[in-house]
Design a protein around this motif. Sequence first.
Motif, PDB file in Angstrom:
ATOM      1  N   TRP A  92       0.817  -1.227   0.000  1.00 22.70           N
ATOM      2  CA  TRP A  92       0.000   0.000   0.000  1.00 22.70           C
ATOM      3  C   TRP A  92       0.839   1.261   0.000  1.00 22.70           C
ATOM      4  CZ3 TRP A  92      -4.059  -1.086  -2.222  1.00 22.70           C
ATOM      5  CH2 TRP A  92      -4.697  -2.302  -2.000  1.00 22.70           C
ATOM      6  N   VAL A  93       2.091   1.143   0.444  1.00 23.24           N
ATOM      7  CA  VAL A  93       2.998   2.283   0.277  1.00 23.24           C
ATOM      8  C   VAL A  93       3.315   2.443  -1.205  1.00 23.24           C
ATOM      9  CG1 VAL A  93       5.241   3.261   0.890  1.00 23.24           C
ATOM     10  CG2 VAL A  93       3.965   1.927   2.581  1.00 23.24           C
ATOM     11  N   GLU A  94       3.584   1.295  -1.862  1.00 22.71           N
ATOM     12  CA  GLU A  94       3.819   1.322  -3.313  1.00 22.71           C
ATOM     13  C   GLU A  94       2.595   1.884  -4.023  1.00 22.71           C
ATOM     14  OE1 GLU A  94       6.823   0.013  -5.155  1.00 22.71           O
ATOM     15  OE2 GLU A  94       5.749   1.552  -6.276  1.00 22.71           O
ATOM     16  N   PHE A  95       1.418   1.433  -3.605  1.00 20.52           N
ATOM     17  CA  PHE A  95       0.165   1.932  -4.173  1.00 20.52           C
ATOM     18  C   PHE A  95       0.073   3.449  -4.036  1.00 20.52           C
ATOM     19  CE2 PHE A  95      -4.178   3.359  -3.220  1.00 20.52           C
ATOM     20  CZ  PHE A  95      -4.848   2.980  -4.374  1.00 20.52           C
ATOM     21  N   ALA A  96       0.324   3.928  -2.832  1.00 22.72           N
ATOM     22  CA  ALA A  96       0.169   5.363  -2.560  1.00 22.72           C
ATOM     23  C   ALA A  96       1.110   6.190  -3.435  1.00 22.72           C
ATOM     24  CB  ALA A  96       0.428   5.642  -1.080  1.00 22.72           C
ATOM     25  N   ARG A  97       2.324   5.688  -3.622  1.00 22.50           N
ATOM     26  CA  ARG A  97       3.279   6.430  -4.441  1.00 22.50           C
ATOM     27  C   ARG A  97       2.967   6.294  -5.940  1.00 22.50           C
ATOM     28  NH1 ARG A  97       6.559   8.889  -1.408  1.00 22.50           N
ATOM     29  NH2 ARG A  97       7.432   7.964   0.487  1.00 22.50           N
ATOM     30  N   SER A  98       2.722   5.064  -6.383  1.00 25.55           N
ATOM     31  CA  SER A  98       2.662   4.791  -7.824  1.00 25.55           C
ATOM     32  C   SER A  98       1.345   5.206  -8.462  1.00 25.55           C
ATOM     33  CB  SER A  98       2.873   3.299  -8.085  1.00 25.55           C
ATOM     34  OG  SER A  98       4.088   2.876  -7.546  1.00 25.55           O
ATOM     35  N   MET A  99       0.258   5.041  -7.745  1.00 26.06           N
ATOM     36  CA  MET A  99      -1.050   5.271  -8.356  1.00 26.06           C
ATOM     37  C   MET A  99      -1.527   6.713  -8.216  1.00 26.06           C
ATOM     38  SD  MET A  99      -1.806   2.453  -9.877  1.00 26.06           S
ATOM     39  CE  MET A  99      -3.576   2.459 -10.215  1.00 26.06           C
ATOM     40  N   ALA A 100      -0.780   7.521  -7.458  1.00 26.64           N
ATOM     41  CA  ALA A 100      -1.212   8.903  -7.220  1.00 26.64           C
ATOM     42  C   ALA A 100      -1.519   9.684  -8.506  1.00 26.64           C
ATOM     43  CB  ALA A 100      -0.169   9.634  -6.373  1.00 26.64           C
ATOM     44  N   PRO A 101      -0.659   9.616  -9.530  1.00 29.25           N
ATOM     45  CA  PRO A 101      -0.951  10.427 -10.725  1.00 29.25           C
ATOM     46  C   PRO A 101      -2.279  10.045 -11.378  1.00 29.25           C
ATOM     47  CG  PRO A 101       1.299   9.591 -10.792  1.00 29.25           C
ATOM     48  CD  PRO A 101       0.623   8.897  -9.666  1.00 29.25           C
ATOM     49  N   PHE A 102      -2.598   8.755 -11.345  1.00 26.51           N
ATOM     50  CA  PHE A 102      -3.858   8.316 -11.949  1.00 26.51           C
ATOM     51  C   PHE A 102      -5.040   8.633 -11.027  1.00 26.51           C
ATOM     52  CE2 PHE A 102      -7.162   5.087 -12.449  1.00 26.51           C
ATOM     53  CZ  PHE A 102      -7.571   5.396 -13.722  1.00 26.51           C
ATOM     54  N   LEU A 103      -4.915   8.250  -9.752  1.00 28.83           N
ATOM     55  CA  LEU A 103      -6.055   8.427  -8.840  1.00 28.83           C
ATOM     56  C   LEU A 103      -6.277   9.897  -8.484  1.00 28.83           C
ATOM     57  CD1 LEU A 103      -5.659   5.172  -6.796  1.00 28.83           C
ATOM     58  CD2 LEU A 103      -7.497   5.764  -8.383  1.00 28.83           C
ATOM     59  N   GLY A 104      -5.232  10.713  -8.667  1.00 32.43           N
ATOM     60  CA  GLY A 104      -5.437  12.154  -8.527  1.00 32.43           C
ATOM     61  C   GLY A 104      -6.463  12.656  -9.537  1.00 32.43           C
ATOM     62  N   MET A 105      -6.421  12.100 -10.742  1.00 29.05           N
ATOM     63  CA  MET A 105      -7.410  12.473 -11.766  1.00 29.05           C
ATOM     64  C   MET A 105      -8.811  12.033 -11.348  1.00 29.05           C
ATOM     65  SD  MET A 105      -5.449  11.911 -15.446  1.00 29.05           S
ATOM     66  CE  MET A 105      -5.078  10.163 -15.311  1.00 29.05           C
ATOM     67  N   VAL A 106      -8.900  10.804 -10.817  1.00 28.26           N
ATOM     68  CA  VAL A 106     -10.200  10.288 -10.358  1.00 28.26           C
ATOM     69  C   VAL A 106     -10.740  11.167  -9.224  1.00 28.26           C
ATOM     70  CG1 VAL A 106     -11.395   8.314  -9.323  1.00 28.26           C
ATOM     71  CG2 VAL A 106      -9.596   7.929 -11.035  1.00 28.26           C
ATOM     72  N   ALA A 107      -9.858  11.489  -8.280  1.00 31.42           N
ATOM     73  CA  ALA A 107     -10.269  12.332  -7.148  1.00 31.42           C
ATOM     74  C   ALA A 107     -10.734  13.700  -7.641  1.00 31.42           C
ATOM     75  CB  ALA A 107      -9.116  12.473  -6.159  1.00 31.42           C
ATOM     76  N   GLY A 108     -10.064  14.183  -8.669  1.00 30.17           N
ATOM     77  CA  GLY A 108     -10.447  15.479  -9.233  1.00 30.17           C
ATOM     78  C   GLY A 108     -11.835  15.459  -9.842  1.00 30.17           C
ATOM     79  N   VAL A 109     -12.248  14.301 -10.339  1.00 23.66           N
ATOM     80  CA  VAL A 109     -13.606  14.158 -10.872  1.00 23.66           C
ATOM     81  C   VAL A 109     -14.625  14.063  -9.724  1.00 23.66           C
ATOM     82  CG1 VAL A 109     -15.141  12.634 -12.216  1.00 23.66           C
ATOM     83  CG2 VAL A 109     -12.801  13.068 -12.999  1.00 23.66           C
ATOM     84  N   MET A 110     -14.212  13.413  -8.631  1.00 21.79           N
ATOM     85  CA  MET A 110     -15.124  13.240  -7.491  1.00 21.79           C
ATOM     86  C   MET A 110     -15.349  14.534  -6.702  1.00 21.79           C
ATOM     87  SD  MET A 110     -14.455  11.294  -3.893  1.00 21.79           S
ATOM     88  CE  MET A 110     -13.452  12.750  -3.483  1.00 21.79           C
ATOM     89  N   ALA A 111     -14.277  15.304  -6.519  1.00 22.23           N
ATOM     90  CA  ALA A 111     -14.317  16.442  -5.589  1.00 22.23           C
ATOM     91  C   ALA A 111     -15.524  17.371  -5.789  1.00 22.23           C
ATOM     92  CB  ALA A 111     -13.002  17.213  -5.654  1.00 22.23           C
ATOM     93  N   PRO A 112     -15.797  17.837  -7.026  1.00 23.64           N
ATOM     94  CA  PRO A 112     -16.922  18.770  -7.175  1.00 23.64           C
ATOM     95  C   PRO A 112     -18.273  18.153  -6.802  1.00 23.64           C
ATOM     96  CG  PRO A 112     -15.903  18.267  -9.315  1.00 23.64           C
ATOM     97  CD  PRO A 112     -15.062  17.626  -8.279  1.00 23.64           C
ATOM     98  N   ILE A 113     -18.355  16.823  -6.804  1.00 18.75           N
ATOM     99  CA  ILE A 113     -19.620  16.164  -6.440  1.00 18.75           C
ATOM    100  C   ILE A 113     -19.843  16.233  -4.924  1.00 18.75           C
ATOM    101  CG2 ILE A 113     -20.881  13.945  -6.491  1.00 18.75           C
ATOM    102  CD1 ILE A 113     -19.258  13.147  -8.940  1.00 18.75           C
ATOM    103  N   VAL A 114     -18.770  16.269  -4.129  1.00 17.26           N
ATOM    104  CA  VAL A 114     -18.923  16.095  -2.682  1.00 17.26           C
ATOM    105  C   VAL A 114     -18.458  17.291  -1.845  1.00 17.26           C
ATOM    106  CG1 VAL A 114     -18.699  13.593  -2.948  1.00 17.26           C
ATOM    107  CG2 VAL A 114     -16.665  14.955  -2.409  1.00 17.26           C
ATOM    108  N   ALA A 115     -17.639  18.174  -2.412  1.00 19.63           N
ATOM    109  CA  ALA A 115     -17.158  19.326  -1.640  1.00 19.63           C
ATOM    110  C   ALA A 115     -18.269  20.372  -1.523  1.00 19.63           C
ATOM    111  CB  ALA A 115     -15.924  19.927  -2.309  1.00 19.63           C
ATOM    112  N   THR A 116     -18.285  21.099  -0.409  1.00 22.34           N
ATOM    113  CA  THR A 116     -19.275  22.166  -0.208  1.00 22.34           C
ATOM    114  C   THR A 116     -18.529  23.469   0.051  1.00 22.34           C
ATOM    115  OG1 THR A 116     -19.391  21.576   2.137  1.00 22.34           O
ATOM    116  CG2 THR A 116     -21.057  20.608   0.690  1.00 22.34           C
ATOM    117  N   PRO A 117     -17.976  24.066  -1.010  1.00 20.40           N
ATOM    118  CA  PRO A 117     -17.144  25.263  -0.835  1.00 20.40           C
ATOM    119  C   PRO A 117     -17.907  26.352  -0.076  1.00 20.40           C
ATOM    120  CG  PRO A 117     -17.106  24.522  -3.116  1.00 20.40           C
ATOM    121  CD  PRO A 117     -18.160  23.723  -2.418  1.00 20.40           C
TER     122      PRO A 117
END
Lengths: 322, 322
Positions: free
Chosen positions: A125-150
């Motif tokens: 999971w350390v490898e996961f956290a380091r390696s998958m960040a560039p991809f999952l950052g994109m996924v998180a970027g798609v999720m954020a506007p759905i759930v954040a309440t600025p």
Amino acid sequence: MDALCAFQLTEALKGAIELDVFTHIAAGAVTASAIAERANASERGVRILCDYLTIRGFLGKEDGRYSCSPTAAVFLDKRLPSYIGSIANFLANDRLIKSYRNLAGAARKGGTVATSTVSPNDPVWVEFARSMAPFLGMVAGVMAPIVATPGRAQKVLDVAAGHGLFGLSVAKANPSATVYGTDWVDVLKVAVENATALGVADRYHTIPGSAFDVEFGTGYDLVLVPNFLHHFDPATCETFLSTVGRALAPGGRVVTVEFVPDEGRVTPPHAAMFSLVMLCTTPAGDAYTFAELESMFRRAGFPRNRLRVAGPAGPQVLISQR
Amino acid sequence: MDALCAFQLTEALKGAIELDVFTHIAAGAVTASAIAERANASERGVRILCDYLTIRGFLGKEDGRYSCSPTAAVFLDKRLPSYIGSIANFLANDRLIKSYRNLAGAARKGGTVATSTVSPNDPVWVEFARSMAPFLGMVAGVMAPIVATPGRAQKVLDVAAGHGLFGLSVAKANPSATVYGTDWVDVLKVAVENATALGVADRYHTIPGSAFDVEFGTGYDLVLVPNFLHHFDPATCETFLSTVGRALAPGGRVVTVEFVPDEGRVTPPHAAMFSLVMLCTTPAGDAYTFAELESMFRRAGFPRNRLRVAGPAGPQVLISQR
């Protein structure tokens, strides 16, 4: 025969990423000898590897000169911010690949016959956290506007935070959000690095330990459960979600990012294929249908559930409320 | 991401073949529970595996009932003579797969960084002889009419005979042919079994040992060199072909079955991709173009060379004469 040789594609792409082949080509080294010189490799080895990648669509070749495919040019050129080549370190991780080696054994048993990835402090999971960040950052970027309440204060819990980017994407989208990330202690170091890099470290807190054992605290407006439930059997998920329910503020929401196959379990392909990953790497995990997820959430005290799908190949986001 | 996960397809298909999933389905066990019962496996494991194979096109699924794809029905139903599932034991052989694990290392070195398959008495060739026979028997059947001379006595040498089926296909096509097979002693046991099964054992003789060291004898009308040259560098091939030349009768021919890529080395795909197999499993082997093969043969004393291609995906057969 193609299917039985499919593993060669995984290894060839992983090897080319390791040698920065796409970056060298994008930077102008387009012959086997020029690439070999920059990659500190043999011309013969580079020629064979690049020919293979040409046949598989990652490169073009004309008169002995290679070029990156449009996809490779965007995602595999290390000089660009869009580079995601590090995902090879997790997706084609040697240890994880070994988990599939005795797939008949896993099918007989109904779960992994290798080292489970849900063991405490698993370094994968350390490898996961380091390696998958560039991809999952994109996924998180798609999720954020759905759930954040600025503009509204938001206390956020990010369960099994990994790279931390799901929680951090909310912190970025809402300057009034405070995020608590849980994960194994070594994994959280990566999340904190990312919080610092994103300039939100002052609003990022960590709760190290197992998501099943730590004290979450209370009063959360939002609990993120990204790519977590699929590792466990439904009963374990229900117990876990009940605990999450007790950490929520009134009106709070649980947001799950998941691989959600349709009822027939063979569509959409990427969500449905994910079940195999769980069969081979966990004792009892699965890609759950919406009906299965809804049933878990209902039993855990969340009667209101809706699925948001961000685009045809985008993340599947389940929003659950008490 | 699909490419980095391609190894899962290899392992899933191999696992399903090991569990006889396709055979059970073809025999009428079409639900996950029925298949699981016959395969002595868990229903959950079988369901996940069969869903994956459905997504990848090897099965169909309707209302929880699986069916074999047309290809799987012909080639993966063990009850049929057309079954070739055993090829998984060689193509997706655990040891061979390991040879690709450090592909960047192979590209740096320009040759295998694992145990080479051209070492003396490598047991992988016994596996090859057993597992690949159903598939290569079909290839040999395509080659035989091109090279057999029914009604005329034909002394045939089959180099690195393996399963023996190239030489044996000539023995079947020409009742006046006598065949001598060379290979490692344990491999030749498989060839003799096949000669017996085909009813031509009385016309089949073995010459155990390395193809580079044994005494072939002389007076051969036909020397078969099927899928052999690609394991070695051009200089080694030339020396070997010179030796073969001395074993030929006047007017005799050398027939090579090979993976022959076009000059650009990226077409046709299967022939061209074969170079990667040689990079990862041999010190200096390659898939040679026709120009490269012709050059080797010319230097070894064979000025007359022509390439016969049996269909778009069929074997590429090179016929060489002094």
